[in-house]
Write a protein that holds these residues in place. Structure first.
Motif, PDB file in Angstrom:
ATOM      1  N   UNK A 126      17.823  41.967 -52.531  1.00  0.00           N
ATOM      2  CA  UNK A 126      17.278  40.350 -52.274  1.00  0.00           C
ATOM      3  C   UNK A 126      17.510  39.895 -51.060  1.00  0.00           C
ATOM      4  N   UNK A 127      16.729  38.949 -50.452  1.00  0.00           N
ATOM      5  CA  UNK A 127      16.809  38.210 -49.171  1.00  0.00           C
ATOM      6  C   UNK A 127      17.750  36.932 -49.347  1.00  0.00           C
ATOM      7  N   UNK A 128      18.420  36.857 -47.986  1.00  0.00           N
ATOM      8  CA  UNK A 128      19.039  35.595 -47.836  1.00  0.00           C
ATOM      9  C   UNK A 128      18.800  35.086 -46.438  1.00  0.00           C
ATOM     10  N   UNK A 129      18.165  33.940 -46.295  1.00  0.00           N
ATOM     11  CA  UNK A 129      17.914  33.263 -45.174  1.00  0.00           C
ATOM     12  C   UNK A 129      19.353  32.749 -44.426  1.00  0.00           C
ATOM     13  N   UNK A 130      19.469  32.841 -43.315  1.00  0.00           N
ATOM     14  CA  UNK A 130      20.632  32.427 -42.579  1.00  0.00           C
ATOM     15  C   UNK A 130      20.351  31.634 -41.136  1.00  0.00           C
ATOM     16  N   UNK A 131      21.085  30.768 -40.918  1.00  0.00           N
ATOM     17  CA  UNK A 131      20.900  30.040 -39.493  1.00  0.00           C
ATOM     18  C   UNK A 131      22.493  30.623 -38.963  1.00  0.00           C
ATOM     19  N   UNK A 132      22.204  31.482 -37.656  1.00  0.00           N
ATOM     20  CA  UNK A 132      23.331  32.119 -37.034  1.00  0.00           C
ATOM     21  C   UNK A 132      23.538  31.309 -35.813  1.00  0.00           C
ATOM     22  N   UNK A 133      24.807  31.054 -35.422  1.00  0.00           N
ATOM     23  CA  UNK A 133      25.274  30.638 -34.111  1.00  0.00           C
ATOM     24  C   UNK A 133      26.199  31.531 -33.768  1.00  0.00           C
ATOM     25  N   UNK A 134      25.873  32.265 -32.403  1.00  0.00           N
ATOM     26  CA  UNK A 134      26.712  33.204 -31.895  1.00  0.00           C
ATOM     27  C   UNK A 134      27.171  32.598 -30.404  1.00  0.00           C
ATOM     28  N   UNK A 135      28.541  33.344 -30.202  1.00  0.00           N
ATOM     29  CA  UNK A 135      28.924  33.061 -28.780  1.00  0.00           C
ATOM     30  C   UNK A 135      29.951  34.383 -28.500  1.00  0.00           C
ATOM     31  N   UNK A 136      29.401  34.770 -27.046  1.00  0.00           N
ATOM     32  CA  UNK A 136      30.319  35.781 -26.640  1.00  0.00           C
ATOM     33  C   UNK A 136      31.589  35.389 -25.993  1.00  0.00           C
ATOM     34  N   UNK A 137      32.399  36.373 -25.906  1.00  0.00           N
ATOM     35  CA  UNK A 137      33.895  36.034 -25.316  1.00  0.00           C
ATOM     36  C   UNK A 137      34.303  37.512 -24.963  1.00  0.00           C
ATOM     37  N   UNK A 138      35.494  37.693 -24.102  1.00  0.00           N
ATOM     38  CA  UNK A 138      36.073  38.641 -23.755  1.00  0.00           C
ATOM     39  C   UNK A 138      37.449  38.569 -24.798  1.00  0.00           C
ATOM     40  N   UNK A 139      37.985  39.842 -25.272  1.00  0.00           N
ATOM     41  CA  UNK A 139      39.076  40.004 -25.921  1.00  0.00           C
ATOM     42  C   UNK A 139      39.545  41.308 -25.394  1.00  0.00           C
ATOM     43  N   UNK A 140      40.648  41.233 -24.807  1.00  0.00           N
ATOM     44  CA  UNK A 140      41.353  42.421 -24.097  1.00  0.00           C
ATOM     45  C   UNK A 140      40.351  43.017 -23.192  1.00  0.00           C
ATOM     46  N   UNK A 141      39.568  42.123 -22.526  1.00  0.00           N
ATOM     47  CA  UNK A 141      38.807  42.488 -21.283  1.00  0.00           C
ATOM     48  C   UNK A 141      37.548  43.197 -21.851  1.00  0.00           C
ATOM     49  N   UNK A 142      37.303  43.003 -23.376  1.00  0.00           N
ATOM     50  CA  UNK A 142      36.049  43.732 -23.800  1.00  0.00           C
ATOM     51  C   UNK A 142      35.155  42.728 -24.477  1.00  0.00           C
ATOM     52  N   UNK A 143      33.936  42.739 -24.208  1.00  0.00           N
ATOM     53  CA  UNK A 143      32.989  41.590 -24.769  1.00  0.00           C
ATOM     54  C   UNK A 143      32.705  41.784 -26.433  1.00  0.00           C
ATOM     55  N   UNK A 144      33.011  40.731 -27.063  1.00  0.00           N
ATOM     56  CA  UNK A 144      32.591  40.525 -28.380  1.00  0.00           C
ATOM     57  C   UNK A 144      31.942  39.549 -28.687  1.00  0.00           C
ATOM     58  N   UNK A 145      31.182  39.354 -30.028  1.00  0.00           N
ATOM     59  CA  UNK A 145      30.220  38.388 -30.196  1.00  0.00           C
ATOM     60  C   UNK A 145      30.704  37.821 -31.557  1.00  0.00           C
ATOM     61  N   UNK A 146      31.193  36.436 -31.568  1.00  0.00           N
ATOM     62  CA  UNK A 146      31.612  35.737 -32.630  1.00  0.00           C
ATOM     63  C   UNK A 146      30.337  35.143 -33.337  1.00  0.00           C
ATOM     64  N   UNK A 147      30.167  35.395 -34.612  1.00  0.00           N
ATOM     65  CA  UNK A 147      28.798  34.668 -35.187  1.00  0.00           C
ATOM     66  C   UNK A 147      29.167  34.092 -36.419  1.00  0.00           C
ATOM     67  N   UNK A 148      28.739  32.984 -36.621  1.00  0.00           N
ATOM     68  CA  UNK A 148      29.020  31.977 -37.845  1.00  0.00           C
ATOM     69  C   UNK A 148      27.435  32.074 -38.354  1.00  0.00           C
ATOM     70  N   UNK A 149      27.388  32.447 -39.908  1.00  0.00           N
ATOM     71  CA  UNK A 149      26.184  32.151 -40.428  1.00  0.00           C
ATOM     72  C   UNK A 149      26.358  31.221 -41.517  1.00  0.00           C
ATOM     73  N   UNK A 150      25.141  30.439 -41.401  1.00  0.00           N
ATOM     74  CA  UNK A 150      24.915  29.409 -42.374  1.00  0.00           C
ATOM     75  C   UNK A 150      23.610  29.776 -43.518  1.00  0.00           C
ATOM     76  N   UNK A 151      24.019  29.805 -44.785  1.00  0.00           N
ATOM     77  CA  UNK A 151      23.082  30.230 -45.875  1.00  0.00           C
ATOM     78  C   UNK A 151      22.066  28.818 -45.885  1.00  0.00           C
ATOM     79  N   UNK A 152      20.864  29.380 -45.490  1.00  0.00           N
ATOM     80  CA  UNK A 152      19.802  28.131 -45.413  1.00  0.00           C
ATOM     81  C   UNK A 152      18.521  28.634 -46.414  1.00  0.00           C
TER      82      UNK A 152
END
Length: 715
Positions: free
Chosen positions: A319-345
């Motif tokens: 089944x399909x789930x529509x989401x609105x995602x807000x992402x922000x990239x940052x460095x953790x231990x000098x490695x880039x990671x992407x933090x993503x918050x998903x809202x069910x819309x």
């Protein structure tokens, strides 16, 4: 280290006095030079332990002088005759100076060590192999408020919290000889316990035997508070991460899932372990993945800048789930990671789809118009009316779509009213590309982006067919009402004949009387004139009756005038009087005076009253002759209107009959068609009034009519 001159003088004075006392004692005992020199050397060593380098040096030279003067022959002289005495004096001087220097250096090192220990940001103390303390730095004594004497031995344990002091580790530390580290609470001079990190380290001698214990305690109260705050914060954030009803993802630069909260995994039908380490691409709809990938790459290039997008995710069950995602990239231990918050819309998308579907398929013409008179949104119905597609209208001036003249005269004034905050609707005939049509247009102010009105919702409904059908219904109703009036007049044939015959008979009688009076000799002109005046009155009476009958029968459009309801009642009674008398009915008219005018059509209101009267006459035709009573009354209504009642003494009706009294084609009479009362209700409601029926207490029915009074009561 700073030297105190007074202490130097005192030390020198004490040394000189001790030297003098020993000299007197040795001279009295008659000791030789070597014995005196050895005793002097012991004195110098003892005095050097109290410090004072200059005073010791002076005392060394004084001791050499005393040995030379009192013990080296010749005595009482500073001359030395024997070389061995010179060697002995020189050796004594050198030895005493060396000892003084060594002891001074040792004391300086000790004082420096004490300064270092006192300057350390920790509590420091020394203990014997059994745990009895004998040294404390100033910071320990100042913090605990204990004196050195109070702290010696096991006294320092009095500053340790009782719970920490009773720890079993204490009893095993000194027995095992292993280093000891532990956090414990130590009381300050003010009585406050603070947390310290205590470390005990043993010092071993020969044969691995413990000589002493060195102890230190560092204040960790603030660090402990910071750790507790950090622990609480971590627990709070972990609770937020794991229990918040929002989906959280942490992705690496390759797009693999580093972490996902349980809610996020559950929303997709997975466990956390199922998603961790997997490419996040697997949970996205294949059509939306390129967009998500491009947005994520942009986010990685701009560390710290949030980016949002909307996409579809596919659950484990497909089944399909529509989401609105807000992402922000940052460095953790000098490695880039992407933090993503998903809202069910999903619900919002479904509602938007349904709203857009309804908006597009609505047969009404719907549009949103901005304050600059441009279309912001429009539905497909515009193409049917204006011949323009919805996409073509967006951003276009309203005047360009409907024409400048129509815009200036119709649309712009109404839009300005709406932009001022007024919600209203208009209905009238318009001439447009599709011809002359009847439109009902509603204007509603919208506040889409600010608290002020920034656009207008315009909904136009084409009611041309409805209006044409309504006019046809009204024509049919008018024809039916006319037929009903004709039928009613047919029922009043005898009454009309009676009303006409009476004045016609009087007219003939007065005409014969006038002829006789004119033929008389001499003619009686005065009486003849009176007879002729009576003829005129009777003729007018006949004319009025005929006019009323013609008005009832004639098919004319409604004419709204200010009416005196009592006059309408009296005229109707006059037309029905014959039927009333014929059926032996006792009529009582109770008409209130000074009633306000009503606005209505005289003929239609006469038809209503006539129908009610004739229905009452027919209802009482089968009642005993002595019980036939008809009451017609008018009065002011408590709601500032006029009430009219027609009360008869006919048979009592059942409650179900009263409930259906005014239904079309329902009649309580065997030969009735059920049309008259239905027409009466339509006429009364068209005049803004109400009509209803109630059963009398004994027998019969009372018909009630309430009509609104005219605001302008002047004739």
């Amino acid at each position: 280290m700073t030297r105190d001159p007074v202490q130097e003088v005192l030390r020198l004075l004490v040394g000189v006095l001790a030297l003098a006392a020993l000299t007197w004692l040795f001279f009295w005992l008659n000791l030789r030079l070597v014995s005196a020199a050895f005793t002097y050397l012991i004195l110098i060593v003892l005095l050097s332990l109290s410090g004072g380098l200059i005073s010791l040096i002076v005392l060394c030279f004084a001791a050499v002088a005393s040995l030379n003067y009192f013990f080296a022959p010749p005595i009482f002289s500073f001359r030395v005759d024997y070389p061995e005495d010179i060697i002995a004096l020189a050796g004594f001087l050198i030895t005493s100076l060396v000892i003084t220097g060594l002891v001074g250096r040792m004391r300086a090192g000790r004082d420096q060590l004490v300064q270092v220990l006192d300057g350390l940001p920790a509590l420091v103390w020394n203990m014997s192999s059994h745990g009895t303390a004998d040294f404390f730095n100033d910071r320990f004594l100042n913090y605990t408020g204990l004196s050195a004497q109070q702290s010696r031995g096991p006294g320092w344990l009095n500053a340790v919290h009782p719970e920490d002091r009773a720890c079993e580790e204490w009893s095993t530390v000194f027995a095992t000889g292993k280093p000891f580290e532990r956090e414990m609470r130590i009381r300050s001079a003010g009585g406050e316990y603070r947390w310290f990190f205590v470390r005990l380290v043993p010092i071993f001698g020969e044969q691995n035997k413990i000589l002493r214990w060195c102890a230190s305690a560092g204040d960790v109260q603030e660090r402990r508070r910071a750790l507790e705050a950090l622990r609480d914060s971590e627990e709070q954030w972990r609770a937020v991460f794991e229990h918040n009803p929002t989906m959280y993802f942490m992705l690496d630069a390759a797009g693999s899932v580093l972490s996902v909260n349980p809610y996020g995994a559950c929303q997709l039908g997975y466990d956390v372990s199922d998603l961790t380490g997997r490419p996040v691409q697997e949970v996205f709809h294949e059509t939306d993945w390129p967009i998500v990938q491009r947005k994520a790459a942009m986010c990685m290039e701009q560390l710290g800048e949030p980016t949002s997008w909307e996409a579809r995710k596919r659950r484990k069950d497909g089944t399909i789930l529509w989401v609105r995602e807000t992402a922000k990239a940052m460095l953790i231990k000098q490695q880039p990671v992407l933090l993503v918050v998903c809202e069910d819309i999903t619900d919002r998308k479904r509602a938007e789809y349904l709203a857009q579907h309804v908006f597009d398929t609505l047969p009404d013409v719907v549009s949103v118009i901005d304050k600059d008179y441009r279309y912001r949104q429009s539905n497909r119905a515009h193409q049917r009316v204006w011949g323009l597609t919805a996409d073509t209208l967006i951003g276009r001036y309203v005047a360009d779509a409907m024409g400048r003249e129509a815009f200036d005269q119709l649309a712009k004034p109404n839009l300005d009213r709406c932009f001022a905050g007024e919600e209203f609707h208009i209905s009238q005939w318009f001439d447009g590309p599709a011809g002359r049509r009847y439109w009902v247009v509603t204007y509603s102010p919208l506040q889409l982006e600010t608290d002020a009105v920034d656009s207008a919702l315009v909904l136009a409904r084409d009611l041309t067919d409805h209006m044409l059908a309504s006019e046809a219904v009204r024509d049919a109703q008018a024809q039916l009402a006319h037929a009903n009036r004709v039928a009613t007049v047919g029922q009043l044939t005898a009454s009309v004949a009676h009303e006409v015959n009476q004045p016609v008979g009087a007219l003939v009688t007065n005409a014969h009387a006038a002829l006789r009076l004119l033929r008389a000799t001499p003619p009686d002109l005065e009486l003849s004139c009176q007879a002729l005046e009576d003829i005129i009155k009777d003729g007018r009476r006949v004319s009025d009756v005929i006019s009323r009958i013609r008005a009832l029968v004639k098919k004319t459009p409604a004419q709204i005038d200010k009416l005196d309801i009592n006059e309408v009642i009296i005229e109707t009674i006059a037309l029905t009087r014959g039927e009333i008398i014929k059926n032996g009915i006792s009529l009582e008219a109770d008409l209130a005076s000074d009633l306000p005018f009503v606005r209505g059509d005289r003929i239609q209101l006469q038809q209503v009253i006539m129908n009610l009267v004739m229905n009452a006459v027919e209802a009482m035709s089968n009642v005993d002759d002595d019980g036939r009573e008809l009451q017609i009354s008018s009065a002011r209504d408590r709601e500032d209107g006029i009430s009219l009642t027609v009360r008869d003494s006919g048979p009592t009706l059942r409650p179900e009959a009263l409930d259906r009294f005014f239904e079309a084609f329902y009649s309580t009479k065997a030969s009735g068609m059920g049309i008259g009362l239905s027409i009466c209700r339509s006429i009364v409601e068209a005049h803004g009034g109400r009509i209803w029926a109630t059963a009398n207490a004994t027998r019969g029915v009372t018909l009630h009519i309430v009509l609104p009074a005219s605001r302008d009561s002047s004739p």
